[in-house]
Enzyme design. Structure first.
Site, PDB file in Angstrom:
ATOM      1  N   GLY A   1       0.822  -1.211   0.000  1.00 39.47           N
ATOM      2  CA  GLY A   1       0.000   0.000   0.000  1.00 39.47           C
ATOM      3  C   GLY A   1       0.856   1.259   0.000  1.00 39.47           C
TER       4      GLY A   1
ATOM      5  N   LEU B   1       0.161  -2.191   9.027  1.00 40.55           N
ATOM      6  CA  LEU B   1      -0.524  -1.307   8.078  1.00 40.55           C
ATOM      7  C   LEU B   1      -1.505  -2.100   7.208  1.00 40.55           C
ATOM      8  CD1 LEU B   1       2.534   0.787   6.800  1.00 40.55           C
ATOM      9  CD2 LEU B   1       1.304   0.982   8.955  1.00 40.55           C
TER      10      LEU B   1
ATOM     11  N   ALA C   1      -4.663  -3.877   5.854  1.00 36.34           N
ATOM     12  CA  ALA C   1      -6.110  -3.736   6.059  1.00 36.34           C
ATOM     13  C   ALA C   1      -6.795  -3.682   4.701  1.00 36.34           C
ATOM     14  CB  ALA C   1      -6.425  -2.444   6.820  1.00 36.34           C
TER      15      ALA C   1
ATOM     16  N   SER D   1      -7.382   4.730  12.634  1.00 38.29           N
ATOM     17  CA  SER D   1      -7.878   5.652  11.604  1.00 38.29           C
ATOM     18  C   SER D   1      -8.845   6.663  12.196  1.00 38.29           C
ATOM     19  CB  SER D   1      -8.599   4.830  10.544  1.00 38.29           C
ATOM     20  OG  SER D   1      -9.473   5.634   9.806  1.00 38.29           O
TER      21      SER D   1
ATOM     22  N   GLU E   1     -11.433   7.352  10.938  1.00 35.54           N
ATOM     23  CA  GLU E   1     -12.783   6.819  10.681  1.00 35.54           C
ATOM     24  C   GLU E   1     -13.444   6.326  11.967  1.00 35.54           C
ATOM     25  OE1 GLU E   1     -14.911   6.299   7.726  1.00 35.54           O
ATOM     26  OE2 GLU E   1     -13.718   8.073   7.378  1.00 35.54           O
TER      27      GLU E   1
ATOM     28  N   TYR F   1     -15.822  -0.697   7.867  1.00 34.58           N
ATOM     29  CA  TYR F   1     -14.388  -0.423   7.991  1.00 34.58           C
ATOM     30  C   TYR F   1     -14.094   0.283   9.321  1.00 34.58           C
ATOM     31  CZ  TYR F   1      -9.963   2.052   7.321  1.00 34.58           C
ATOM     32  OH  TYR F   1      -8.707   2.558   7.494  1.00 34.58           O
TER      33      TYR F   1
HETATM   34  N1  GDD Z   1     -13.529   7.548  -2.674  1.00 31.94           N
HETATM   35  C1  GDD Z   1     -14.400   8.475  -3.037  1.00 31.94           C
HETATM   36  N2  GDD Z   1     -14.862   8.504  -4.314  1.00 31.94           N
HETATM   37  N3  GDD Z   1     -14.789   9.370  -2.104  1.00 31.94           N
HETATM   38  C2  GDD Z   1     -15.669  10.334  -2.490  1.00 31.94           C
HETATM   39  C3  GDD Z   1     -16.157  10.427  -3.792  1.00 31.94           C
HETATM   40  C4  GDD Z   1     -15.749   9.448  -4.740  1.00 31.94           C
HETATM   41  O1  GDD Z   1     -16.165   9.449  -5.901  1.00 31.94           O
HETATM   42  N4  GDD Z   1     -16.976  11.506  -3.855  1.00 31.94           N
HETATM   43  C5  GDD Z   1     -16.998  12.050  -2.633  1.00 31.94           C
HETATM   44  N5  GDD Z   1     -16.216  11.352  -1.790  1.00 31.94           N
HETATM   45  C6  GDD Z   1     -16.043  11.600  -0.366  1.00 31.94           C
HETATM   46  C7  GDD Z   1     -16.303  10.362   0.490  1.00 31.94           C
HETATM   47  O2  GDD Z   1     -17.723  10.157   0.636  1.00 31.94           O
HETATM   48  C8  GDD Z   1     -15.616  10.753   1.784  1.00 31.94           C
HETATM   49  O3  GDD Z   1     -16.466  11.556   2.571  1.00 31.94           O
HETATM   50  C9  GDD Z   1     -14.433  11.615   1.300  1.00 31.94           C
HETATM   51  O4  GDD Z   1     -14.698  11.930  -0.081  1.00 31.94           O
HETATM   52  C10 GDD Z   1     -13.079  10.916   1.384  1.00 31.94           C
HETATM   53  O5  GDD Z   1     -13.196   9.621   0.824  1.00 31.94           O
HETATM   54  P1  GDD Z   1     -11.911   8.675   0.599  1.00 31.94           P
HETATM   55  O6  GDD Z   1     -10.874   9.396  -0.148  1.00 31.94           O
HETATM   56  O7  GDD Z   1     -12.420   7.402   0.012  1.00 31.94           O
HETATM   57  O8  GDD Z   1     -11.313   8.477   2.061  1.00 31.94           O
HETATM   58  P2  GDD Z   1     -12.014   8.145   3.471  1.00 31.94           P
HETATM   59  O9  GDD Z   1     -12.051   9.417   4.266  1.00 31.94           O
HETATM   60  O10 GDD Z   1     -13.288   7.434   3.305  1.00 31.94           O
HETATM   61  O11 GDD Z   1     -10.991   7.127   4.132  1.00 31.94           O
HETATM   62  C11 GDD Z   1      -9.571   7.275   4.025  1.00 31.94           C
HETATM   63  O12 GDD Z   1      -9.049   7.908   5.151  1.00 31.94           O
HETATM   64  C12 GDD Z   1      -9.172   7.179   6.380  1.00 31.94           C
HETATM   65  C13 GDD Z   1      -8.615   8.034   7.503  1.00 31.94           C
HETATM   66  O13 GDD Z   1      -7.270   8.190   7.406  1.00 31.94           O
HETATM   67  C14 GDD Z   1      -8.986   5.866   3.839  1.00 31.94           C
HETATM   68  O14 GDD Z   1      -7.617   5.990   3.549  1.00 31.94           O
HETATM   69  C15 GDD Z   1      -9.143   5.052   5.096  1.00 31.94           C
HETATM   70  O15 GDD Z   1      -8.491   3.796   4.920  1.00 31.94           O
HETATM   71  C16 GDD Z   1      -8.487   5.828   6.240  1.00 31.94           C
HETATM   72  O16 GDD Z   1      -8.601   5.108   7.427  1.00 31.94           O
END
Ligand code: GDD
Length: 325
Positions: A12, A79, A81, A128, A130, A152
């Protein structure tokens, strides 16, 4: 004397940055890989030729014991997951197993390997932001109550509490880094920052005509992965294990992310270039996260170096260069 470290989740984004950091500090680094073959392993071997690879699976306790024995690791960084929140509803059981039970398996393997000498191995758990989910206070710190909103997040909450429990029950040197979102050019294309940096780059080169996203109003505290792995290492250098929030303390919305990314290719108004599709909207959203990393700043002297704007520019420029090549 050379130190050995074992990293799960080596293929990752964070695995790469952490392995690079530890190799630069003179560690012998073992990356744990599961399955017979792994697509990303070959490019990782090219990028980090000194990395050693061990086979093992977070669901297989005896393989973890073997990996610990083979590497003789003094530091273990978990790391590994299933890290994409968006797909965790569709794969809730396997997410609970790998992201949750996997932590317990590795802690148990570390405990067994340590025997009487409980501090022989130092353990890092990738917690996280989250776990804060529908956040009960702003900003979120180590004492903010948890309210995870996805399978998650629930699995990460289990892993976090297990890490605390093994520290309290057995005296293991087990620390948990509650990391807020951290990105880089190595981010997987399913995460929103990379989806945007890739989409904007492809549009600038005429390869794509729009970006399809979900909730544009979500707000996150986004930092640079290269800065965040330093905090992981610092946690394991402390005399006592503990939990730390790692964040920038600055928050942006997905809309602001689009502003910055499109500005990198000279587009001021992206409203006709972005489409919202319900497919990308989550059953239960985490609307807003922002971290308070003052404990890490006080105790670890850790501070993020790269700004949000620099980070997004780096990602867009990297995607443009890759596409042109
Ligand atoms: N992925 C994604 N795709 N997210 C979107 C989109 C899309 O098309 N449109 C809007 N979003 C919004 C998601 O709904 C979320 O609120 C935000 O963008 C961030 O999404 P992600 O980039 O998928 O990350 P995450 O916040 O859900 O989770 C990440 O961060 C966590 C905290 O560090 C991941 O890396 C997790 O594994 C990590 O734990």
């Amino acid at each position: 004397m050379q130190k050995q470290a074992l990293i799960t989740g080596i293929t990752g984004q964070d695995g790469y940055y952490l392995a690079r950091l530890l190799l630069s500090k003179g560690y012998e680094v073992f990356g744990m890989v599961h399955g017979q073959s792994h697509g990303r392993l070959e490019s990782l071997r090219r990028d980090l030729p000194d990395l050693r690879v061990v086979r093992g699976d977070l669901l297989d306790l005896s393989s973890l014991l073997r990996a610990l024995e083979l590497s003789d690791a003094a530091e273990v960084y978990n790391l590994g997951a299933l890290s994409f929140v968006g797909s965790s509803w569709a794969t809730a059981t396997v997410t609970a197993s790998v992201t949750g039970m996997g932590v317990l398996n590795l802690l148990e393997a570390v405990r067994l390997r340590c025997g009487e000498d409980v501090k022989r191995i130092r353990f890092y758990q990738a917690s996280s932001s989250e776990i804060f989910g529908r956040a009960r206070e702003v900003p979120q710190s180590e004492s903010t109550p948890f309210w995870p909103r996805s399978p998650y997040g629930v699995a990460k909450t289990f892993g976090h509490y297990m890490t605390v429990n093994y520290r309290e029950s057995y005296g293991l040197h087990a620390s948990s880094g509650i990391l807020f979102n951290h990105e880089s050019p190595r981010r997987g294309p399913e995460f929103v920052t990379r989806k945007v940096s890739q989409g904007v780059s492809r549009m600038a080169l005429g390869l794509q005509d729009r970006i399809v996203l979900g909730n544009l109003d979500a707000r996150r505290d986004w930092g640079f992965a290269g800065d965040y792995v330093e905090a992981m290492w610092l946690m394991l250098q402390q005399p006592d294990p503990d939990d730390y929030v790692i964040a920038t303390g600055r928050q942006k919305s997905v809309r602001e992310l689009l502003d910055v990314a499109f500005a990198c290719v000279g587009v001021d108004d992206w409203t006709d270039l972005v489409v919202v599709d319900e497919e990308n909207v989550r059953p239960a959203e985490v609307d807003s996260l922002i971290g308070d990393a003052s404990k890490a700043e006080d105790r670890l002297a850790w501070r993020p170096k790269m700004s949000f704007e620099e980070l997004i520019r780096l990602m867009v420029e990297s995607d443009l260069a890759k596409l042109k090549a």
